[in-house]
Design a protein around this motif. Structure first.
Motif, PDB file in Angstrom:
ATOM      1  N   PHE A 134       0.823  -1.214   0.000  1.00  0.00           N
ATOM      2  CA  PHE A 134       0.000   0.000   0.000  1.00  0.00           C
ATOM      3  C   PHE A 134       0.856   1.263   0.000  1.00  0.00           C
ATOM      4  CE2 PHE A 134      -3.905  -2.177   2.058  1.00  0.00           C
ATOM      5  CZ  PHE A 134      -4.406  -2.488   0.800  1.00  0.00           C
ATOM      6  N   ILE A 135       1.915   1.285   0.799  1.00  0.00           N
ATOM      7  CA  ILE A 135       2.803   2.453   0.831  1.00  0.00           C
ATOM      8  C   ILE A 135       3.495   2.627  -0.514  1.00  0.00           C
ATOM      9  CG2 ILE A 135       4.907   3.408   1.855  1.00  0.00           C
ATOM     10  CD1 ILE A 135       3.976   2.130   4.529  1.00  0.00           C
ATOM     11  N   TYR A 149      -2.489  11.873   3.847  1.00  0.00           N
ATOM     12  CA  TYR A 149      -2.961  11.559   5.199  1.00  0.00           C
ATOM     13  C   TYR A 149      -2.935  10.045   5.401  1.00  0.00           C
ATOM     14  CZ  TYR A 149      -4.583  16.308   6.152  1.00  0.00           C
ATOM     15  OH  TYR A 149      -4.642  17.649   6.394  1.00  0.00           O
ATOM     16  N   LEU A 150      -3.373   9.308   4.401  1.00  0.00           N
ATOM     17  CA  LEU A 150      -3.389   7.853   4.482  1.00  0.00           C
ATOM     18  C   LEU A 150      -1.964   7.295   4.573  1.00  0.00           C
ATOM     19  CD1 LEU A 150      -5.225   5.407   4.542  1.00  0.00           C
ATOM     20  CD2 LEU A 150      -5.176   5.384   2.047  1.00  0.00           C
ATOM     21  N   LEU A 151      -1.048   7.834   3.770  1.00  0.00           N
ATOM     22  CA  LEU A 151       0.347   7.386   3.829  1.00  0.00           C
ATOM     23  C   LEU A 151       0.960   7.698   5.193  1.00  0.00           C
ATOM     24  CD1 LEU A 151       1.535   8.338   0.245  1.00  0.00           C
ATOM     25  CD2 LEU A 151       1.567   6.048   1.235  1.00  0.00           C
ATOM     26  N   ALA A 152       0.665   8.879   5.732  1.00  0.00           N
ATOM     27  CA  ALA A 152       1.180   9.233   7.062  1.00  0.00           C
ATOM     28  C   ALA A 152       0.638   8.271   8.114  1.00  0.00           C
ATOM     29  CB  ALA A 152       0.810  10.679   7.399  1.00  0.00           C
ATOM     30  N   LEU A 153      -0.631   7.935   8.008  1.00  0.00           N
ATOM     31  CA  LEU A 153      -1.232   6.984   8.943  1.00  0.00           C
ATOM     32  C   LEU A 153      -0.578   5.608   8.815  1.00  0.00           C
ATOM     33  CD1 LEU A 153      -3.447   6.587  11.066  1.00  0.00           C
ATOM     34  CD2 LEU A 153      -4.987   5.982   9.212  1.00  0.00           C
ATOM     35  N   MET A 154      -0.281   5.199   7.588  1.00  0.00           N
ATOM     36  CA  MET A 154       0.403   3.919   7.384  1.00  0.00           C
ATOM     37  C   MET A 154       1.814   3.952   7.983  1.00  0.00           C
ATOM     38  SD  MET A 154      -0.611   2.645   3.596  1.00  0.00           S
ATOM     39  CE  MET A 154      -2.037   3.372   2.856  1.00  0.00           C
ATOM     40  N   GLY A 155       2.480   5.099   7.885  1.00  0.00           N
ATOM     41  CA  GLY A 155       3.800   5.246   8.507  1.00  0.00           C
ATOM     42  C   GLY A 155       3.720   5.126  10.017  1.00  0.00           C
ATOM     43  N   LEU A 156       2.698   5.720  10.609  1.00  0.00           N
ATOM     44  CA  LEU A 156       2.495   5.603  12.050  1.00  0.00           C
ATOM     45  C   LEU A 156       2.279   4.143  12.433  1.00  0.00           C
ATOM     46  CD1 LEU A 156       2.062   6.902  14.837  1.00  0.00           C
ATOM     47  CD2 LEU A 156      -0.352   7.152  14.218  1.00  0.00           C
ATOM     48  N   TYR A 157       1.435   3.464  11.679  1.00  0.00           N
ATOM     49  CA  TYR A 157       1.172   2.050  11.952  1.00  0.00           C
ATOM     50  C   TYR A 157       2.450   1.222  11.807  1.00  0.00           C
ATOM     51  CZ  TYR A 157      -0.958  -2.561  11.899  1.00  0.00           C
ATOM     52  OH  TYR A 157      -1.263  -3.846  12.187  1.00  0.00           O
ATOM     53  N   MET A 158       3.224   1.513  10.755  1.00  0.00           N
ATOM     54  CA  MET A 158       4.475   0.787  10.541  1.00  0.00           C
ATOM     55  C   MET A 158       5.398   0.973  11.733  1.00  0.00           C
ATOM     56  SD  MET A 158       7.556   1.385   7.812  1.00  0.00           S
ATOM     57  CE  MET A 158       6.665   1.095   6.323  1.00  0.00           C
ATOM     58  N   THR A 209      12.399  -0.753  11.927  1.00  0.00           N
ATOM     59  CA  THR A 209      10.974  -0.625  11.598  1.00  0.00           C
ATOM     60  C   THR A 209      10.405   0.686  12.120  1.00  0.00           C
ATOM     61  OG1 THR A 209      10.762  -3.026  11.635  1.00  0.00           O
ATOM     62  CG2 THR A 209       8.732  -1.765  11.774  1.00  0.00           C
ATOM     63  N   MET A 210      10.776   1.056  13.344  1.00  0.00           N
ATOM     64  CA  MET A 210      10.290   2.324  13.892  1.00  0.00           C
ATOM     65  C   MET A 210      10.819   3.513  13.089  1.00  0.00           C
ATOM     66  SD  MET A 210      10.342   1.626  18.032  1.00  0.00           S
ATOM     67  CE  MET A 210      10.802   3.294  18.323  1.00  0.00           C
ATOM     68  N   LEU A 211      12.085   3.476  12.735  1.00  0.00           N
ATOM     69  CA  LEU A 211      12.687   4.564  11.961  1.00  0.00           C
ATOM     70  C   LEU A 211      12.020   4.708  10.599  1.00  0.00           C
ATOM     71  CD1 LEU A 211      14.886   6.734  11.653  1.00  0.00           C
ATOM     72  CD2 LEU A 211      16.365   4.947  10.753  1.00  0.00           C
ATOM     73  N   MET A 212      11.807   3.594   9.913  1.00  0.00           N
ATOM     74  CA  MET A 212      11.160   3.656   8.605  1.00  0.00           C
ATOM     75  C   MET A 212       9.712   4.139   8.727  1.00  0.00           C
ATOM     76  SD  MET A 212      13.357   2.941   6.260  1.00  0.00           S
ATOM     77  CE  MET A 212      14.646   3.709   7.222  1.00  0.00           C
ATOM     78  N   GLY A 213       9.030   3.756   9.788  1.00  0.00           N
ATOM     79  CA  GLY A 213       7.681   4.264  10.029  1.00  0.00           C
ATOM     80  C   GLY A 213       7.676   5.771  10.223  1.00  0.00           C
ATOM     81  N   VAL A 214       8.643   6.270  10.977  1.00  0.00           N
ATOM     82  CA  VAL A 214       8.755   7.715  11.196  1.00  0.00           C
ATOM     83  C   VAL A 214       9.062   8.427   9.883  1.00  0.00           C
ATOM     84  CG1 VAL A 214      10.173   9.498  12.310  1.00  0.00           C
ATOM     85  CG2 VAL A 214       9.350   7.561  13.633  1.00  0.00           C
ATOM     86  N   VAL A 215       9.893   7.827   9.034  1.00  0.00           N
ATOM     87  CA  VAL A 215      10.217   8.424   7.734  1.00  0.00           C
ATOM     88  C   VAL A 215       8.953   8.573   6.886  1.00  0.00           C
ATOM     89  CG1 VAL A 215      11.398   7.987   5.523  1.00  0.00           C
ATOM     90  CG2 VAL A 215      12.634   7.731   7.677  1.00  0.00           C
ATOM     91  N   VAL A 216       8.131   7.529   6.814  1.00  0.00           N
ATOM     92  CA  VAL A 216       6.893   7.601   6.019  1.00  0.00           C
ATOM     93  C   VAL A 216       5.922   8.599   6.650  1.00  0.00           C
ATOM     94  CG1 VAL A 216       4.877   6.314   5.201  1.00  0.00           C
ATOM     95  CG2 VAL A 216       7.149   5.299   5.047  1.00  0.00           C
ATOM     96  N   LEU A 217       5.790   8.571   7.963  1.00  0.00           N
ATOM     97  CA  LEU A 217       4.915   9.524   8.655  1.00  0.00           C
ATOM     98  C   LEU A 217       5.354  10.958   8.374  1.00  0.00           C
ATOM     99  CD1 LEU A 217       2.690  10.241  10.737  1.00  0.00           C
ATOM    100  CD2 LEU A 217       4.418   9.906  12.525  1.00  0.00           C
ATOM    101  N   ALA A 218       6.642  11.228   8.540  1.00  0.00           N
ATOM    102  CA  ALA A 218       7.162  12.581   8.320  1.00  0.00           C
ATOM    103  C   ALA A 218       7.034  13.010   6.863  1.00  0.00           C
ATOM    104  CB  ALA A 218       8.623  12.650   8.770  1.00  0.00           C
ATOM    105  N   ALA A 219       7.340  12.115   5.929  1.00  0.00           N
ATOM    106  CA  ALA A 219       7.246  12.458   4.508  1.00  0.00           C
ATOM    107  C   ALA A 219       5.796  12.736   4.110  1.00  0.00           C
ATOM    108  CB  ALA A 219       7.830  11.341   3.644  1.00  0.00           C
TER     109      ALA A 219
END
Length: 122
Positions: free
Chosen positions: A40-41, A60-69, A88-98
């Motif tokens: 999905f990402i 918004y959906l991608l940021a939410l997926m980053g948070l979940y990741m 995994t946490m770092l990559m989630g933060v990257v997607v959330l921030a982006a």
């Protein structure tokens, strides 16, 4: 086209690969989540690369997926596997921030567009 979309696409692809590379407890739930969420990402960020108009909701959906990741280590209880946890946490933060950065950039650009006196009527 935004470099942030490319970063999110790479992270999405990486998360799919992590289903095998970073699954230290061999959890089928983690594998399924990593493949689906990564897909999905990846798809969402590639779609965002193709179309630049509107649809801010996808960020918004991608940021939410980053948070979940970023939270998946706690959902699937692999906190004790420090490498997998932090990556995994770092990559989630990257997607959330982006994703949030894209939202800010779009809102900022549309605000400047409206201030310049140009109005687009659909």
């Amino acid at each position: 086209m935004s470099w942030r979309n490319i970063v999110m696409a790479v992270v999405g692809a990486w998360f799919m690969i992590s289903a095998w590379a970073l699954n230290p407890m061999h959890s089928s739930a983690y594998t399924t989540t990593a493949i689906i969420l990564g897909l999905f990402i990846l798809a969402g960020s590639l779609w965002a690369l193709r179309t630049t108009e509107g649809m801010i909701w996808r960020y918004y959906l991608l940021a939410l997926m980053g948070l979940y990741m970023g939270l998946t280590p706690f959902f699937y209880h692999f906190e004790r596997f420090v490498g997998a946890l932090w990556i995994t946490m770092l990559m989630g933060v990257v997607v959330l921030a982006a994703g949030l950065w894209q939202i800010f950039a779009i809102r900022h650009a549309s605000g400047q567009h409206e201030q310049s006196g140009h109005h687009h009527v659909a």
